[in-house]
Scaffold this motif. Sequence first.
Motif, short mmCIF file in Angstrom:
data_model
loop_
_atom_site.label_atom_id
_atom_site.label_comp_id
_atom_site.label_asym_id
_atom_site.label_seq_id
_atom_site.Cartn_x
_atom_site.Cartn_y
_atom_site.Cartn_z
N ILE A 29 0.86 -1.19 0.00
CA ILE A 29 0.00 0.00 0.00
C ILE A 29 0.90 1.24 0.00
N PRO A 30 0.82 2.09 -1.02
CA PRO A 30 1.64 3.31 -1.02
C PRO A 30 1.29 4.18 0.18
N HIS A 31 2.32 4.66 0.88
CA HIS A 31 2.06 5.44 2.10
C HIS A 31 1.29 6.72 1.81
N GLU A 32 1.38 7.21 0.59
CA GLU A 32 0.66 8.43 0.22
C GLU A 32 -0.86 8.22 0.23
N GLN A 33 -1.30 6.97 0.17
CA GLN A 33 -2.74 6.69 0.15
C GLN A 33 -3.35 6.68 1.55
N LEU A 34 -2.52 6.75 2.58
CA LEU A 34 -3.02 6.78 3.95
C LEU A 34 -3.09 8.22 4.44
N SER A 35 -4.09 8.50 5.26
CA SER A 35 -4.14 9.82 5.88
C SER A 35 -2.98 9.93 6.85
N ASP A 36 -2.62 11.15 7.23
CA ASP A 36 -1.53 11.35 8.18
C ASP A 36 -1.80 10.63 9.50
N SER A 37 -3.04 10.69 9.96
CA SER A 37 -3.36 10.05 11.24
C SER A 37 -3.32 8.53 11.13
N ALA A 38 -3.75 7.97 9.99
CA ALA A 38 -3.70 6.52 9.81
C ALA A 38 -2.25 6.04 9.73
N LEU A 39 -1.41 6.78 9.00
CA LEU A 39 0.00 6.42 8.88
C LEU A 39 0.69 6.51 10.24
N ARG A 40 0.41 7.56 10.97
CA ARG A 40 1.01 7.70 12.30
C ARG A 40 0.56 6.57 13.22
N GLY A 41 -0.72 6.25 13.19
CA GLY A 41 -1.22 5.15 14.01
C GLY A 41 -0.56 3.83 13.67
N LEU A 42 -0.35 3.57 12.38
CA LEU A 42 0.32 2.36 11.94
C LEU A 42 1.77 2.34 12.45
N MET A 43 2.45 3.47 12.31
CA MET A 43 3.84 3.54 12.77
C MET A 43 3.93 3.36 14.28
N GLU A 44 3.05 4.00 15.03
CA GLU A 44 3.07 3.86 16.49
C GLU A 44 2.77 2.43 16.92
N GLU A 45 1.82 1.80 16.25
CA GLU A 45 1.50 0.40 16.59
C GLU A 45 2.70 -0.48 16.30
N PHE A 46 3.35 -0.26 15.19
CA PHE A 46 4.54 -1.02 14.81
C PHE A 46 5.66 -0.81 15.85
N ILE A 47 5.90 0.42 16.22
CA ILE A 47 6.97 0.75 17.15
C ILE A 47 6.73 0.15 18.53
N THR A 48 5.50 0.19 18.98
CA THR A 48 5.20 -0.28 20.34
C THR A 48 4.82 -1.75 20.39
N ARG A 49 4.82 -2.41 19.25
CA ARG A 49 4.48 -3.84 19.18
C ARG A 49 5.42 -4.63 20.08
N GLU A 50 4.85 -5.54 20.81
CA GLU A 50 5.66 -6.40 21.68
C GLU A 50 6.64 -7.19 20.83
N GLY A 51 7.87 -7.26 21.30
CA GLY A 51 8.90 -7.99 20.56
C GLY A 51 9.74 -7.09 19.69
N THR A 52 9.40 -5.82 19.58
CA THR A 52 10.19 -4.89 18.79
C THR A 52 11.39 -4.46 19.62
#
Length: 102
Positions: A29-52
């Motif tokens: 999915i091209p990152h440009e197709q996500l809203s700023d808030s959706a992209l930020r939420g995805l990045m935050e979820e990824f960063i805080t994911r257990e095991g990271t």
Amino acid sequence: MSLLWPKPWQKQTPTDSSTDNRQRETMIIPHEQLSDSALRGLMEEFITREGTDYGWVETSLERMVEQVRGQIERGDVVIVFDPATESVSLLTKREARELGND
């Protein structure tokens, strides 16, 4: 910054002959197709994911978001949607290629 995270796309899913093969293929999915808030939420979820693991140095969430955003914008990391599990993850470009996403 080195990114390590669980790899949910490697889980085995039961094969059902009635399942459409297209639904087992992942999509970038091209990152440009996500809203700023959706992209930020995805990045935050990824960063805080257990095991990271981000190493020995404690880094703020804001700094990590900036680092991941830079990797996404450079194309080093891509957003991958798996229709079979209806999940989204961030993968390195190499990992995405290994899945057949160029």
